[in-house]
Enzyme design. Structure first.
Site, mmCIF file in Angstrom:
data_model
loop_
_atom_site.group_PDB
_atom_site.id
_atom_site.type_symbol
_atom_site.label_atom_id
_atom_site.label_comp_id
_atom_site.label_asym_id
_atom_site.label_seq_id
_atom_site.Cartn_x
_atom_site.Cartn_y
_atom_site.Cartn_z
ATOM 1 N N LYS A 34 0.560 -1.156 -0.076
ATOM 2 C CA LYS A 34 -0.031 -0.016 0.108
ATOM 3 C C LYS A 34 0.851 1.425 -0.047
ATOM 4 C CE LYS A 34 -0.532 0.498 4.941
ATOM 5 N NZ LYS A 34 -1.676 0.647 6.230
ATOM 6 N N GLY A 39 9.394 -2.264 1.955
ATOM 7 C CA GLY A 39 10.103 -2.257 3.359
ATOM 8 C C GLY A 39 9.319 -1.829 4.694
ATOM 9 N N LYS A 51 17.431 3.754 13.995
ATOM 10 C CA LYS A 51 18.559 3.550 14.273
ATOM 11 C C LYS A 51 19.666 4.614 13.683
ATOM 12 C CE LYS A 51 17.161 0.149 16.393
ATOM 13 N NZ LYS A 51 15.654 0.450 16.069
ATOM 14 N N LEU A 321 8.828 -8.633 16.013
ATOM 15 C CA LEU A 321 10.115 -8.191 15.778
ATOM 16 C C LEU A 321 10.465 -8.576 14.278
ATOM 17 C CD1 LEU A 321 11.742 -10.016 18.604
ATOM 18 C CD2 LEU A 321 11.675 -7.367 18.400
ATOM 19 N N HIS A 323 13.119 -9.384 12.420
ATOM 20 C CA HIS A 323 13.859 -10.822 12.187
ATOM 21 C C HIS A 323 12.903 -12.005 12.399
ATOM 22 C CE1 HIS A 323 15.074 -9.156 16.134
ATOM 23 N NE2 HIS A 323 14.907 -10.306 16.576
ATOM 24 N N HIS A 446 41.115 -11.658 21.599
ATOM 25 C CA HIS A 446 41.392 -10.562 22.674
ATOM 26 C C HIS A 446 42.230 -9.417 22.124
ATOM 27 C CE1 HIS A 446 42.552 -8.868 26.543
ATOM 28 N NE2 HIS A 446 44.057 -8.831 26.160
#
Length: 467
Positions: A34, A39, A51, A321, A323, A446
């Site tokens: 629509k 997206g 974000k 969500l 995902h 590390h």
């Protein structure tokens, strides 16, 4: 009449991913959207633009408060809100064009207009010009997502009383932003405008932030947000907003009843959650069953009670969500061609993109206690992580919950910098049925923040090294 193997209504993360996977599997596929762009809420007015503003506002705050401590002299940063919003819009544009490209690349036909399911196998699409065309398909997937949940008696105008959509495009930084709801959306957008200079007050109906999350995470998060300058009125509700004056006047009452108070604000953000969006689809007319919350009822294979009609994403049960919707889109496409599409709902991560970020996957301590499951806890503070120390990002901790008998990881909670990326390791471990010892014996680079995940896993067996 155009005929397809599959028509998907909605091109949010669930819809467009479903379409691409279906096309990969050889199904002649079409989508109906629509909006003028693909997206869905996520890419257009949700996940992606928020974000962008979270990232930009975090850098703005860093430049003003942290750079000098690292020997970087930039002076007092100046906000160009118009340019920041343009930066956000540019990111949105790139993402929605990317989806359009992917649909074309995979030979998915796209129709723009409002969809209505006339019958099983038939979708009517009404375009902006008022003309209607009918599409035919063997299968129809409903992926129409969700809409803003409303507060009774409080009208959202997206100017002074805004939803998340309006809060992403304010023309100026409000002097005082009143946020209704201390969930993910309220805290993220409240964080954005606080960093840019607004006074932020959050009103929440229950007695803490982030309802439904792990109790320890909730308490730590609230302390950190208060330290940053956000104010909270918990166990409270907004019952009215007077818009007649230059300032908005919100009536706030105790959740259980009592004396009301008035809070003045320049902008009120209503962020009390989202509701499944099924308006105009014709579901009642064709007999598609809904539950008491307006969600489409499906079986384990995403099929509705009407043969040939399926549903995924925010319109069905489960966490709202992007995902989760994507994985369901892949699963239903594979099911349609006879494959074993499947989603593991015990390993779906959830992220709050505040600073520090909050990320969880699996069960919380509260849930395990309620279910009577015996578990062990491994916890590691970020103050003991070398990379976090030198980066001045040492707030928060990592917590791993493992079955007391089998050591299998049941849940992971993080509140720390970059938690949204770090949670991927935990989700992968849970997907493969890993034990805490499996994570503990996996070599981690590390110095990195994810070393804290390894240390938390070692702490389950009370053998953490760096604390």
């Amino acid at each position: 009449m155009a005929t397809y193997d599959l028509i998907i209504i909605g091109t949010g993360p669930g819809g467009y991913v479903c379409a691409i996977r279906a096309a990969q599997l050889g199904l002649k596929t079409a989508v109906v959207e629509k909006r003028a762009t693909h997206g869905g809420t996520c890419l257009n007015v949700g996940c992606i633009p928020s974000k962008a503003l979270l990232h930009a506002s975090e850098l703005f705050e860093e430049a003003g408060h942290s750079f000098a401590k690292m020997g970087i002299g930039v002076g007092t940063p100046k906000l160009d809100l118009k340019a920041m919003l343009a930066f956000k819009d540019q990111g949105v544009d790139g993402n929605v064009k990317g989806v359009e490209f992917l649909l074309k690349k995979n030979k998915v036909d796209a129709f723009h207009g409002t969809a209505r399911i006339a019958a099983a196998g038939k979708v009517e699409v009404k375009g902006d010009d008022g003309k209607t065309q009918t599409l035919e398909a063997k299968s129809i997937v409903i992926a129409t997502g969700s809409d803003v949940a409303r507060l009774k008696g409080i009208e959202i105008d997206e100017k002074r009383i805004v939803s998340s959509t309006g809060a992403l495009s304010l023309s100026k930084v409000p002097g005082h932003l009143l946020v209704v709801g201390a969930g993910v959306i309220g805290l993220e957008l409240g964080s954005v405008w606080r960093r840019l200079g607004a006074k932020v007050t959050v009103v929440e109906f229950v007695d803490g932030v982030l309802p439904g999350m792990d109790g320890e995470i909730r308490k730590q998060a609230q302390r950190l947000f208060e330290k940053q300058g956000m104010a909270f009125k918990l166990s409270s509700k907004v019952t009215a907003v007077d818009t007649s004056g230059a300032k908005l006047k919100a009536t706030v009452e105790p959740a259980k009843g009592g004396a009301a108070e008035t809070i003045e604000a320049d902008v009120v953000l209503v962020s009390i959650g989202r509701a499944p969006y099924t308006d105009g689809l014709g579901l009642k007319e064709i007999g598609v069953k809904l539950d008491e919350r307006g969600r489409i009822v499906t079986d384990h294979y995403y099929g509705t009670n009407v043969p040939g009609i399926w549903a995924i994403g925010d319109v069905i049960a489960g966490p709202m969500l992007a995902h989760k919707a994507e994985d369901e889109g892949v699963a239903v496409a594979e099911i349609l061609v006879g494959q074993a599409g499947h989603v593991n709902y015990d390993a779906i991560p959830n992220v709050v993109y505040t600073y520090p970020e909050i990320a969880t996957v699996g069960k919380s301590e509260d849930e395990l206690k309620a279910a009577g499951v015996a578990y062990n806890v491994g916890k590691f503070p970020m103050t003991a992580n070398g990379r976090a120390k030198v980066n001045m990002t040492s707030e928060g901790f990592v917590k791993i919950l493992a079955d007391a008998k089998t050591d299998r990881v049941l849940g992971v909670q993080l509140i720390c910098a970059d938690a949204g990326n770090m949670i991927a390791e935990a989700a992968l471990a849970m997907e493969f049925g890993a034990s805490a010892e499996d994570i503990a014996r996996t070599c981690h680079a590390h110095p990195t923040l994810p070393e804290a995940v390894k240390e938390a896993a070692m702490a389950v067996a009370k053998r953490a090294i760096h604390m």
